[in-house]
Design an enzyme around this catalytic site. Structure first.
Site, PDB file in Angstrom:
ATOM      1  N   ASP A 160     -10.645  23.619  50.653  1.00  0.00           N
ATOM      2  CA  ASP A 160      -9.317  24.006  50.159  1.00  0.00           C
ATOM      3  C   ASP A 160      -9.267  25.495  49.837  1.00  0.00           C
ATOM      4  O   ASP A 160      -8.277  26.177  50.118  1.00  0.00           O
ATOM      5  CB  ASP A 160      -8.969  23.191  48.906  1.00  0.00           C
ATOM      6  CG  ASP A 160      -8.497  21.787  49.248  1.00  0.00           C
ATOM      7  OD1 ASP A 160      -8.141  21.563  50.421  1.00  0.00           O
ATOM      8  OD2 ASP A 160      -8.494  20.926  48.358  1.00  0.00           O
ATOM      9  N   ASP A 163     -11.814  28.748  45.284  1.00  0.00           N
ATOM     10  CA  ASP A 163     -13.010  27.913  45.191  1.00  0.00           C
ATOM     11  C   ASP A 163     -13.832  27.961  46.472  1.00  0.00           C
ATOM     12  O   ASP A 163     -13.304  28.228  47.561  1.00  0.00           O
ATOM     13  CB  ASP A 163     -12.624  26.457  44.908  1.00  0.00           C
ATOM     14  CG  ASP A 163     -12.006  26.285  43.524  1.00  0.00           C
ATOM     15  OD1 ASP A 163     -12.208  27.170  42.687  1.00  0.00           O
ATOM     16  OD2 ASP A 163     -11.330  25.268  43.300  1.00  0.00           O
ATOM     17  N   ASP A 207     -14.862  25.886  48.610  1.00  0.00           N
ATOM     18  CA  ASP A 207     -14.767  24.623  49.347  1.00  0.00           C
ATOM     19  C   ASP A 207     -13.716  24.776  50.438  1.00  0.00           C
ATOM     20  O   ASP A 207     -13.160  25.860  50.643  1.00  0.00           O
ATOM     21  CB  ASP A 207     -14.436  23.463  48.402  1.00  0.00           C
ATOM     22  CG  ASP A 207     -13.136  23.707  47.614  1.00  0.00           C
ATOM     23  OD1 ASP A 207     -12.350  24.602  48.003  1.00  0.00           O
ATOM     24  OD2 ASP A 207     -12.914  23.005  46.615  1.00  0.00           O
ATOM     25  N   GLU A 240      -6.786  30.845  42.703  1.00  0.00           N
ATOM     26  CA  GLU A 240      -6.405  29.487  43.064  1.00  0.00           C
ATOM     27  C   GLU A 240      -6.320  28.607  41.821  1.00  0.00           C
ATOM     28  O   GLU A 240      -7.324  28.377  41.143  1.00  0.00           O
ATOM     29  CB  GLU A 240      -7.442  28.904  44.034  1.00  0.00           C
ATOM     30  CG  GLU A 240      -7.212  27.445  44.383  1.00  0.00           C
ATOM     31  CD  GLU A 240      -8.362  26.856  45.188  1.00  0.00           C
ATOM     32  OE1 GLU A 240      -8.317  25.642  45.465  1.00  0.00           O
ATOM     33  OE2 GLU A 240      -9.305  27.593  45.543  1.00  0.00           O
TER      34      GLU A 240
END
Length: 651
Positions: free
Chosen positions: A517, A513, A515, A440
């Site tokens: 997203d 990541d 999180d 990402e």
């Protein structure tokens, strides 16, 4: 040289061979193998119910790690076997390749075909108890492993206590089997309630009216224990409705066709939605055939022929028009097919593809006759029109794309798509050793490029979020630059052209990541792989990398932490003055840290993505990535946990 004579040849008695080489009988001693020995007993009870001898099955998981299965069928035979001179119960639980399913006198059809089920479960258990309720009384037989003795050999065989009539009077009929998996055989002996629930729910769908009750005595609930009950009077109709809960059906009720030919019977329920992909789930004698086979081939051929004939009869296709393709008629189709037959022949390593040629002929004939009759009835005109209009629209889109050469150009250009500045390839020439990290963001991609071992690790940074393939047609999917880059890097094609043998990297690792997203990007990529490269997942090539959330350090001591709970446990160990660093993203880690924690094969943690249950995976993808906002919200509230590894285990 050491002498090698007949005395060196070891003969394993009874079930010793099973304990010595369990993988030969159950495939693996991991989680799958553990549940396999439960399925062997469940399938025996299910065969009683499926053949009309019972209705209810109770499955219980106990706090001591044991499990039981009880049915209200005829009960295992308790009389003396004429050849072996022992009770039928003893034969079933101690003899390999012994059972009542090798001919068709006792069971018209059966999921258990090899006679190894109950005996293998017995062989791989610490102990097993069987009770038979028959002739107004209760019979009981017990087994335990000799290996339980101090210093005993794992393959040490079984102690058996001969079948006795307990004298306990009963009005019940059927069989009860309780067993405890041997912790020295299996990597884990902890039954997964969700895995069991999914399979029992599937069996209840496939066997109309069967009542299956699951109780988990490890989980208190109210005044008792966690209990789930499955019973579907609609059978396959209810199954299709369940699968389409997250979609928009084109007509309110699924349609059902059934019939039999040459000792092969079939029931099939289908319904169309406004989706762009097909979802066909097939079973033979309750066994999932996730790779399809001859029965699916027969159904697809018949569907295409019948629908083309109807399109011409209704005038939707003119004489000058070409026939529509099978793909056109299967766009948006959800279908569940249940076939019952004898002498099943499976193909492939996983034994999930039907190979019987007679099944194709029979299913083609049944489907052609029954579907034609059903869809030509005046009361079903709206259903027929909806299916044909859906197929004609799919054909128009396909034809328009073909004429404009959009898909052709996309596929051709993907083969030589310009990956300069995108993919950092590896030098290794052996795909089975190579790894592709889909990372990402450019920042994290840059760090990963510095951290990697160039000899076998390639890096592909994503510069934006890929398209959600669940809501788009293939021409739209192929137009997305991020998707095109992934297809080109993998080299294995897409859709029906996908060929896993051409795969450039045998490990495809999604690295995002920790999180929301990052979780969304994982979901988007997994959706794309599931819809257009399903074999990539089935063959075990897709993984998720787990970067740490924290770095805790004090003086020269450093540890990486993967969730909040682990951090709280470590804080007292480090005491005051410890430095805690929270990684907000992969880009915050330097190359050495990323290599040490996430990319080094010696130390990293990878989660392999698998498809345990095709129908359940279909439901999950359409729920999370489809249009039904409320259903997605409900699922997320109930299941989502973005704290690392547990999230992936649940999903």
């Amino acid at each position: 040289m050491q002498n090698y004579s007949a005395s060196n040849i070891k003969v394993l008695e009874g079930l010793d061979a099973v304990r010595l080489r369990p993988g030969m009988y159950i495939g693996t001693t991991g989680v799958k193998g553990l549940h396999h020995i439960l399925w062997e007993i469940v399938d025996n009870s299910m065969d009683e119910v499926a053949n009309g001898y019972g209705r209810t099955i109770n499955v219980t998981i106990y706090a001591d790690g044991s499990a039981s299965v009880e049915d209200d069928g005829r009960g295992i035979p308790v009389d003396v076997h004429p050849q072996l001179g022992v009770s039928g119960v003893e034969v079933v639980f101690t003899q390999l390749h012994a059972g009542g399913k090798f001919n068709n006198e006792n069971y018209a059809h059966s999921g258990g075909l090899h006679g190894v089920g109950a005996s293998v479960t017995n062989a791989l258990s610490e102990w097993l108890v069987v009770e038979v309720y028959k002739n107004g009384t209760t019979y009981r037989m017990e087994f335990e492993s000799k290996a339980l003795e101090e210093g005993g050999d794992v393959k040490g065989g079984l102690v058996k206590y001969h079948l006795i009539d307990t004298g306990e009077k009963t009005d019940k009929h059927g069989s009860f089997v309780r067993f405890k998996p041997d912790k020295r055989i299996f990597e884990t002996v902890n039954f997964n309630i969700e895995v069991i629930s999914r399979r029992l729910k599937e069996l209840a769908f496939l066997n109309k009216g069967a009542r299956i009750i699951l109780t988990d005595e490890r989980v208190p609930h109210g005044n008792g224990y966690l209990t789930r009950e499955y019973c579907y009077e609609g059978g396959l109709i209810d199954f299709v409705k369940y699968l389409n809960e997250t979609k928009n059906p084109l007509f309110p009720e699924p349609i059902v066709i059934s019939g039999s030919r040459d000792n092969i019977s079939m029931e099939l329920a289908l319904q169309y939605t406004d989706a762009y992909t097909e979802s066909i789930f097939s079973y033979v004698n309750n066994i999932p055939t996730t790779e399809g086979g001859t029965h699916e081939t027969g159904f697809k051929a018949a569907l295409t022929k019948v629908m083309n004939d109807l399109a011409r009869k209704t005038g939707m296709l003119k004489d000058k028009d070409d026939n529509l393709l099978g793909d056109d008629f299967r766009e948006g189709l959800t279908a569940v097919m249940s076939v019952q037959m004898q002498n099943i022949q499976f193909e492939g390593q996983t034994k999930t593809k039907l190979g019987n040629p007679e099944a194709r002929i029979a299913i083609d004939a049944i489907t052609s006759a029954e579907l034609q009759a059903l869809l030509t009835r005046p009361e079903n005109k709206d259903i027929t029109d909806a299916i044909l209009k859906k197929a004609l629209l799919a054909a128009k889109v396909r034809e328009a794309a073909r004429k404009e050469k959009e898909i052709t150009r996309a596929k051709n250009s993907i083969e030589n798509f310009n990956l300069v500045g995108k993919l950092s390839s590896c030098s290794g020439k052996k795909p089975e050793k190579n790894e592709l990290f889909i990372v990402e963001g450019d920042s994290a991609g840059g760090t990963a490029k510095q951290a990697r071992n160039r000899s076998f690790q390639a890096i592909l940074p994503l510069r934006g979020k890929p398209l959600n393939a669940e809501k788009k047609r293939i021409d739209q999917v192929l137009a997305n630059e991020e998707i095109r880059t992934i297809i080109s890097a993998l080299g294995s094609g897409i859709g029906e052209d996908f060929n896993v043998d051409n795969l450039n990297y045998h490990k495809v690792i999604i690295l995002s990541d920790a999180d929301q997203d990052g979780a969304h990007i994982r979901a988007i990529l997994l959706t794309f792989f599931f819809r257009y490269m399903k074999d990539l997942i089935k063959e075990g090539h897709v993984y998720i990398g787990l970067p740490p959330l924290y770095r805790i350090a004090k003086k020269d001591k450093v540890e990486y932490v993967y969730d909040d709970a682990e951090l709280e446990k470590l804080k007292p160990k480090y005491g005051r003055g410890a430095e805690v660093q929270r990684y907000k993203g992969l880009g915050e880690m330097n190359a050495d840290q990323l290599w040490e924690t996430t990319m080094n094969p010696e130390k990293r943690t990878l989660v392999q993505v698998t498809i345990e249950d095709a129908a359940d995976a279909e439901m999950l993808v359409s729920t999370l990535m489809g249009d039904m906002v409320e259903l997605r919200k409900t699922y997320i509230v109930e299941h989502a946990n973005f704290n690392r590894e547990d999230t992936f285990k649940q999903s």
